[in-house]
Design a protein around this motif. Structure first.
Motif, PDB file in Angstrom:
ATOM      1  N   GLU A  60      29.833  47.349  31.540  1.00  0.00           N
ATOM      2  CA  GLU A  60      29.896  46.254  32.783  1.00  0.00           C
ATOM      3  C   GLU A  60      31.519  46.188  33.023  1.00  0.00           C
ATOM      4  O   GLU A  60      32.218  46.741  32.337  1.00  0.00           O
ATOM      5  CB  GLU A  60      29.558  44.982  31.905  1.00  0.00           C
ATOM      6  CG  GLU A  60      28.206  44.992  31.659  1.00  0.00           C
ATOM      7  CD  GLU A  60      27.926  43.375  31.040  1.00  0.00           C
ATOM      8  OE1 GLU A  60      27.984  42.350  31.791  1.00  0.00           O
ATOM      9  OE2 GLU A  60      27.334  43.440  29.799  1.00  0.00           O
ATOM     10  N   PRO A  61      31.494  45.680  34.285  1.00  0.00           N
ATOM     11  CA  PRO A  61      33.043  45.451  34.708  1.00  0.00           C
ATOM     12  C   PRO A  61      33.536  44.426  33.610  1.00  0.00           C
ATOM     13  O   PRO A  61      33.069  43.411  33.244  1.00  0.00           O
ATOM     14  CB  PRO A  61      32.885  44.803  36.096  1.00  0.00           C
ATOM     15  CG  PRO A  61      31.406  44.609  36.316  1.00  0.00           C
ATOM     16  CD  PRO A  61      30.616  45.058  35.287  1.00  0.00           C
ATOM     17  N   ILE A  62      35.194  44.549  33.496  1.00  0.00           N
ATOM     18  CA  ILE A  62      35.732  43.396  32.501  1.00  0.00           C
ATOM     19  C   ILE A  62      36.862  42.855  33.424  1.00  0.00           C
ATOM     20  O   ILE A  62      37.394  41.672  33.192  1.00  0.00           O
ATOM     21  CB  ILE A  62      36.190  44.491  31.243  1.00  0.00           C
ATOM     22  CG1 ILE A  62      37.121  45.293  31.810  1.00  0.00           C
ATOM     23  CG2 ILE A  62      35.025  44.518  30.455  1.00  0.00           C
ATOM     24  CD1 ILE A  62      37.791  45.739  30.737  1.00  0.00           C
ATOM     25  N   ALA A  63      37.304  43.375  34.438  1.00  0.00           N
ATOM     26  CA  ALA A  63      38.211  42.855  35.309  1.00  0.00           C
ATOM     27  C   ALA A  63      37.642  42.291  36.709  1.00  0.00           C
ATOM     28  O   ALA A  63      37.358  43.270  37.313  1.00  0.00           O
ATOM     29  CB  ALA A  63      39.422  43.831  35.598  1.00  0.00           C
ATOM     30  N   PHE A  64      38.104  41.160  36.993  1.00  0.00           N
ATOM     31  CA  PHE A  64      37.174  40.530  38.173  1.00  0.00           C
ATOM     32  C   PHE A  64      38.186  40.003  39.236  1.00  0.00           C
ATOM     33  O   PHE A  64      39.393  39.725  38.814  1.00  0.00           O
ATOM     34  CB  PHE A  64      36.280  39.500  37.831  1.00  0.00           C
ATOM     35  CG  PHE A  64      35.236  39.936  36.853  1.00  0.00           C
ATOM     36  CD1 PHE A  64      34.162  40.473  37.361  1.00  0.00           C
ATOM     37  CD2 PHE A  64      35.120  40.004  35.465  1.00  0.00           C
ATOM     38  CE1 PHE A  64      32.911  40.968  36.856  1.00  0.00           C
ATOM     39  CE2 PHE A  64      33.995  40.487  34.730  1.00  0.00           C
ATOM     40  CZ  PHE A  64      32.859  40.873  35.419  1.00  0.00           C
ATOM     41  N   PRO A  65      38.008  40.041  40.533  1.00  0.00           N
ATOM     42  CA  PRO A  65      38.730  39.360  41.278  1.00  0.00           C
ATOM     43  C   PRO A  65      38.980  37.938  41.485  1.00  0.00           C
ATOM     44  O   PRO A  65      39.548  37.369  42.290  1.00  0.00           O
ATOM     45  CB  PRO A  65      38.166  39.794  42.866  1.00  0.00           C
ATOM     46  CG  PRO A  65      36.784  40.000  42.353  1.00  0.00           C
ATOM     47  CD  PRO A  65      36.559  40.454  41.139  1.00  0.00           C
ATOM     48  N   PHE A  66      38.236  37.424  40.620  1.00  0.00           N
ATOM     49  CA  PHE A  66      38.200  35.722  40.480  1.00  0.00           C
ATOM     50  C   PHE A  66      37.873  35.485  38.957  1.00  0.00           C
ATOM     51  O   PHE A  66      37.343  36.313  38.266  1.00  0.00           O
ATOM     52  CB  PHE A  66      37.363  35.190  41.459  1.00  0.00           C
ATOM     53  CG  PHE A  66      36.205  35.579  41.350  1.00  0.00           C
ATOM     54  CD1 PHE A  66      34.937  34.976  40.510  1.00  0.00           C
ATOM     55  CD2 PHE A  66      35.424  36.325  42.201  1.00  0.00           C
ATOM     56  CE1 PHE A  66      33.816  35.243  40.540  1.00  0.00           C
ATOM     57  CE2 PHE A  66      34.080  36.844  42.132  1.00  0.00           C
ATOM     58  CZ  PHE A  66      32.853  36.132  41.337  1.00  0.00           C
ATOM     59  N   GLU A  67      38.134  34.258  38.573  1.00  0.00           N
ATOM     60  CA  GLU A  67      38.005  33.810  37.416  1.00  0.00           C
ATOM     61  C   GLU A  67      36.357  33.615  36.947  1.00  0.00           C
ATOM     62  O   GLU A  67      35.787  33.015  37.738  1.00  0.00           O
ATOM     63  CB  GLU A  67      38.720  32.616  36.789  1.00  0.00           C
ATOM     64  CG  GLU A  67      38.621  32.375  35.257  1.00  0.00           C
ATOM     65  CD  GLU A  67      39.428  30.947  35.043  1.00  0.00           C
ATOM     66  OE1 GLU A  67      39.055  30.158  34.064  1.00  0.00           O
ATOM     67  OE2 GLU A  67      40.148  30.260  35.998  1.00  0.00           O
ATOM     68  N   ILE A  68      36.162  34.077  35.756  1.00  0.00           N
ATOM     69  CA  ILE A  68      34.548  34.203  35.275  1.00  0.00           C
ATOM     70  C   ILE A  68      34.495  32.809  34.481  1.00  0.00           C
ATOM     71  O   ILE A  68      35.269  32.825  33.486  1.00  0.00           O
ATOM     72  CB  ILE A  68      34.119  35.400  34.784  1.00  0.00           C
ATOM     73  CG1 ILE A  68      34.248  36.553  35.872  1.00  0.00           C
ATOM     74  CG2 ILE A  68      32.453  35.106  34.464  1.00  0.00           C
ATOM     75  CD1 ILE A  68      33.647  36.485  37.252  1.00  0.00           C
ATOM     76  N   THR A  69      33.542  32.040  34.785  1.00  0.00           N
ATOM     77  CA  THR A  69      33.335  30.704  34.022  1.00  0.00           C
ATOM     78  C   THR A  69      32.070  30.884  33.409  1.00  0.00           C
ATOM     79  O   THR A  69      31.804  30.189  32.622  1.00  0.00           O
ATOM     80  CB  THR A  69      33.406  29.339  34.512  1.00  0.00           C
ATOM     81  OG1 THR A  69      32.575  29.349  35.745  1.00  0.00           O
ATOM     82  CG2 THR A  69      35.113  29.409  34.987  1.00  0.00           C
TER      83      THR A  69
END
Length: 163
Positions: free
Chosen positions: A38-47
């Motif tokens: 799975e991706p771990i670095a995203f272009p926005f904060e994951i809540t």
């Protein structure tokens, strides 16, 4: 005549007992076991993160959906992988989805923005699954504009994390 009926009855009972005692193997049931990065670095904060698994027809199609949400901004990403398991050589032609890009491992990926409310990147992963990352806002109800649209490179970076 009675002895013939008794003999036939006894023969039927014997056949029934042999049938019950015969050890037959169950029909093949391949294990449903897949591992995905799975991706771990995203272009926005994951809540919020959650996953869905759709294996309604175990011998036909497996679909796994990974959801990543920012509840405050209503931004959402879905990483979806699916495979038609009884027809693996008949792969979907994903090239019709749009412009071609090349992922870090040389895989072709196709960018799709046919709807004004979402963006997507499609590719076939090394295990033969069709994979896609879909970005949208507020349940796919907000039209994306220059400020809310992600650069294609960010979708490619997300896809590269799954290789």
């Amino acid at each position: 005549m009675k002895w013939i009926v008794r003999a036939l009855g006894g023969l039927l009972v014997l056949l029934a007992l042999v049938e019950l005692a015969t050890d037959r193997s169950d029909p093949p049931n391949p294990p449903i076991e897949h591992t995905f990065e799975e991706p771990i670095a995203f272009p926005f904060e994951i809540t919020q993160r959650y996953s869905e698994i759709d294996i309604e027809k175990p011998h036909h199609m497996h679909q796994f959906v990974f959801n990543y949400v920012n509840e405050e901004t209503a931004q959402e990403l879905r990483y979806i992988v699916h495979k038609v398991v009884d027809e693996p050589e008949d792969m979907e032609d994903i090239s019709s989805y749009g412009d071609q890009y090349i992922l870090a491992d040389g895989t072709s990926a196709f960018y799709d923005e046919t709807e004004s409310t979402s963006q997507g990147l499609w590719w076939i992963n090394k295990d033969g699954f069709t994979a896609r990352i879909i970005y949208y806002i507020d349940g796919n109800s907000v039209e994306l504009d220059d400020e809310t649209r992600l650069p294609v490179q960010q979708l490619i970076n997300l896809a590269n994390q799954t290789l």
